[in-house]
Design an enzyme around this catalytic site. Sequence first.
Site, PDB file in Angstrom:
ATOM      1  N   GLU A  32      23.979 -16.759 -21.337  1.00 30.27           N
ATOM      2  CA  GLU A  32      23.320 -17.538 -20.288  1.00 30.27           C
ATOM      3  C   GLU A  32      22.040 -16.862 -19.805  1.00 30.27           C
ATOM      4  O   GLU A  32      21.916 -16.527 -18.628  1.00 30.27           O
ATOM      5  CB  GLU A  32      24.280 -17.698 -19.096  1.00 30.27           C
TER       6      GLU A  32
ATOM      7  N   ARG B  40      16.029 -15.283 -16.800  1.00 22.38           N
ATOM      8  CA  ARG B  40      14.799 -14.505 -16.634  1.00 22.38           C
ATOM      9  C   ARG B  40      14.168 -14.091 -17.960  1.00 22.38           C
ATOM     10  O   ARG B  40      12.956 -14.198 -18.141  1.00 22.38           O
ATOM     11  CB  ARG B  40      15.120 -13.256 -15.809  1.00 22.38           C
TER      12      ARG B  40
ATOM     13  N   ARG C  54       9.700 -13.661  -4.583  1.00 23.62           N
ATOM     14  CA  ARG C  54      10.329 -12.417  -5.041  1.00 23.62           C
ATOM     15  C   ARG C  54       9.823 -11.156  -4.338  1.00 23.62           C
ATOM     16  O   ARG C  54      10.634 -10.325  -3.956  1.00 23.62           O
ATOM     17  CB  ARG C  54      10.210 -12.276  -6.564  1.00 23.62           C
TER      18      ARG C  54
ATOM     19  N   TYR D 232      12.924  -9.494  -2.477  1.00 21.36           N
ATOM     20  CA  TYR D 232      13.532  -8.317  -3.120  1.00 21.36           C
ATOM     21  C   TYR D 232      12.588  -7.134  -3.163  1.00 21.36           C
ATOM     22  O   TYR D 232      12.872  -6.152  -3.852  1.00 21.36           O
ATOM     23  CB  TYR D 232      13.887  -8.598  -4.594  1.00 21.36           C
TER      24      TYR D 232
ATOM     25  N   CYS E  56       2.485 -17.465   8.040  1.00 23.01           N
ATOM     26  CA  CYS E  56       2.584 -16.744   9.310  1.00 23.01           C
ATOM     27  C   CYS E  56       3.864 -15.930   9.381  1.00 23.01           C
ATOM     28  O   CYS E  56       4.770 -16.231  10.178  1.00 23.01           O
ATOM     29  CB  CYS E  56       2.461 -17.737  10.455  1.00 23.01           C
TER      30      CYS E  56
ATOM     31  N   TYR F   3      12.251 -17.461 -11.474  1.00 25.04           N
ATOM     32  CA  TYR F   3      12.495 -17.350 -10.035  1.00 25.04           C
ATOM     33  C   TYR F   3      11.191 -17.380  -9.247  1.00 25.04           C
ATOM     34  O   TYR F   3      11.051 -16.728  -8.217  1.00 25.04           O
ATOM     35  CB  TYR F   3      13.338 -16.093  -9.716  1.00 25.04           C
TER      36      TYR F   3
HETATM   37  C1  LIG Z   1      21.624 -16.413 -12.515  1.00 26.19           C
HETATM   38  C2  LIG Z   1      22.660 -16.530 -13.540  1.00 26.19           C
HETATM   39  C3  LIG Z   1      22.338 -16.360 -14.892  1.00 26.19           C
HETATM   40  C4  LIG Z   1      20.964 -15.982 -15.371  1.00 26.19           C
HETATM   41  O1  LIG Z   1      20.588 -14.713 -14.969  1.00 26.19           O
HETATM   42  P1  LIG Z   1      19.236 -14.071 -15.547  1.00 26.19           P
HETATM   43  O2  LIG Z   1      19.218 -12.720 -14.918  1.00 26.19           O
HETATM   44  O3  LIG Z   1      18.118 -14.921 -15.082  1.00 26.19           O
HETATM   45  O4  LIG Z   1      19.348 -13.999 -17.011  1.00 26.19           O
HETATM   46  C5  LIG Z   1      23.336 -16.551 -15.828  1.00 26.19           C
HETATM   47  N1  LIG Z   1      24.596 -16.883 -15.458  1.00 26.19           N
HETATM   48  C6  LIG Z   1      24.945 -17.038 -14.157  1.00 26.19           C
HETATM   49  C7  LIG Z   1      26.332 -17.406 -13.820  1.00 26.19           C
HETATM   50  C8  LIG Z   1      23.998 -16.861 -13.162  1.00 26.19           C
HETATM   51  O5  LIG Z   1      24.344 -17.014 -11.880  1.00 26.19           O
END
Ligand SMILES: *Cc1c(COP(=O)(O)O)cnc(C)c1O
Length: 418
Positions: free
Chosen positions: A273, A276, A312, A316, A342, A371
Site C-alpha cells: 500500500e 508517499r 507538512r 510535522y 494569520c 500529503y
Molecule cells: C497512510 C497509509 C498508507 C500509505 O503510507 P505511505 O507512507 O504514504 O506509503 C498505507 N496503508 C495505510 C493503512 C495507511 O494508513
Amino acid sequence: MHFFEYRGNELYAEDVPVRLLAEKYGTPLYIYSSSSLAMHFKAYDEAYGAFPHIICYALKANTNGAVLRLLAKQGCGADIVSGGELFRALKAGISAGKIVYAGVGKTEEEIRFALKSKILMFNVESEDELQEIDRIAGSMKLKAPIALRINPDIDPMTHPYISTGMKEHKFGIPIDRAVEYYRKASRLRNIDVVGVQKHIGSQITKITPFVDAVNRTLVLLDELKRRDFNIKYLDIGGGLGITYLTEKPPTPADIAKKLLPLINGRGVTLIMEPGRSVVGNAGILVTKTLYLKKSGGKDFVIVDAGMNDLMRPSLYDAYHHIVPVLKTRRARIKVDIVGPICESGDFLAKGRSLNKVGRGEFLAVMSAGAYGMSMSSTYNSRPKAAEVLVSGKTHALTGRRGSYEDLVRHEVMPGFLK
Ligand SMILES: *Cc1c(COP(=O)(O)O)cnc(C)c1O
C-alpha cells in the site's frame, strides 16, 4: 530520481519550463510529472516480478483524479480509508477487485458502499468493526472478505504523528491476541477471512522495521495456516520514505530482495500500500514571492502559498527543499519562507539559506506530491491551488483553481435569516 531538473538556470517539469506553467496557470500551483509517477509505480511492480502481487496505491497521499487515472491505467489498485476515497478510486477507473479498505472508524454507510462495490477486502481494526461488517453484510445477503490489521508493535523510527504500528497506537489488533480475533472472525456467518494486514507508519527510511514487522506477521500467518485458515493475502502496508533532505531510503527493489525469500512458498498474494513513495517526488508546489520583510533581526520571504496549501511543515516540522525557478548568482541569505495565513505556524521553511529573491519571483517547493494537495484546506478563505499534470512537452490542468464561489457553494442560508 525524478523529473524536475534544471536545464541551464531554469527549472523544468519534464520538458516544460516551470516558469511557463506558473505564468499560464497561476500560483500557488501543484505540478505533477507523469513519467515520475509511472516510474515509481513500475519500481514496485517490477521489484516483485512474477511473485503474485497487487500494488494498492494509498489514495490519501494524493487524490487528484488524473493522478489516479494514470496509476489505474498501469494496473494499480487502491488502499482507501473512507467512502470518499472509494468514490474517487472507482471514478478514476481503479478496479474494485484491487481495492483494500483500512481505517479505524468505518461508518455503516461506508461499509455498505464498499460491500456493494465488491472491493477486494476490508482491513478490519477492531472487534466492534468486525461485528458491524458482519451485521451489514448479512443484511445485504453478502459475505464480506476481510483481513485483520495486526499491530506488530514495531517502532518504524519515524515522526511520532506518522508512526502507527506500536502497541500504544489506535491502529490494528494487538499481535498477541490476533489468533483469538481470527477465531472469532471465522465464526461470523457473513465474514470471509482472507488476509492478514499490517502497516507500521510512514516516511520509513530504514529496512529493518519493514523486515521485522513482516517477520512478526509471518509467525502469525504460519500459525493461522496451521489452524486451517485459508489466508490468501498478505498485506504489508505502505510507509516507504522518500528523500526530502538527505534521507537515503531503500528502494522497493531493496525491500523486495529481503522480503521475497521470506514469503516465498507461503502461497499468498502479496499486497503493498505505498502512498508517499509513489507520488511524493512526482510533484512540486510552485509559489510566488509577494513581499520581503525584516523583523526581529530576521529576513522573511512572504509567498502566496501557505499552510493551507502545504501543511507538512506546520504539522510535522517537515523539511522540503525550496529552490528558485530561475537560478541566480545573487548573494545567499538566511530567510524564513512564510505564507500569508494569520498563524505563526504558517511557514514553509525556517532559517533557510537561499540566493536573494525579489518580489514576484517563483520558488518551487520540492517533493510536495504526497500529503500536499490532499491535506490542503481553504483556511483563511483561501481558494484551493490549481493542479497541473505534465507529460513530456504536454501539460494539462487536472485541478481547477478554487474560486470565491467555491468557498461558499456548500453553505445554506437558513430561512429565518433571508
Ligand atoms: C497512510 C497509509 C498508507 C500509505 O503510507 P505511505 O507512507 O504514504 O506509503 C498505507 N496503508 C495505510 C493503512 C495507511 O494508513
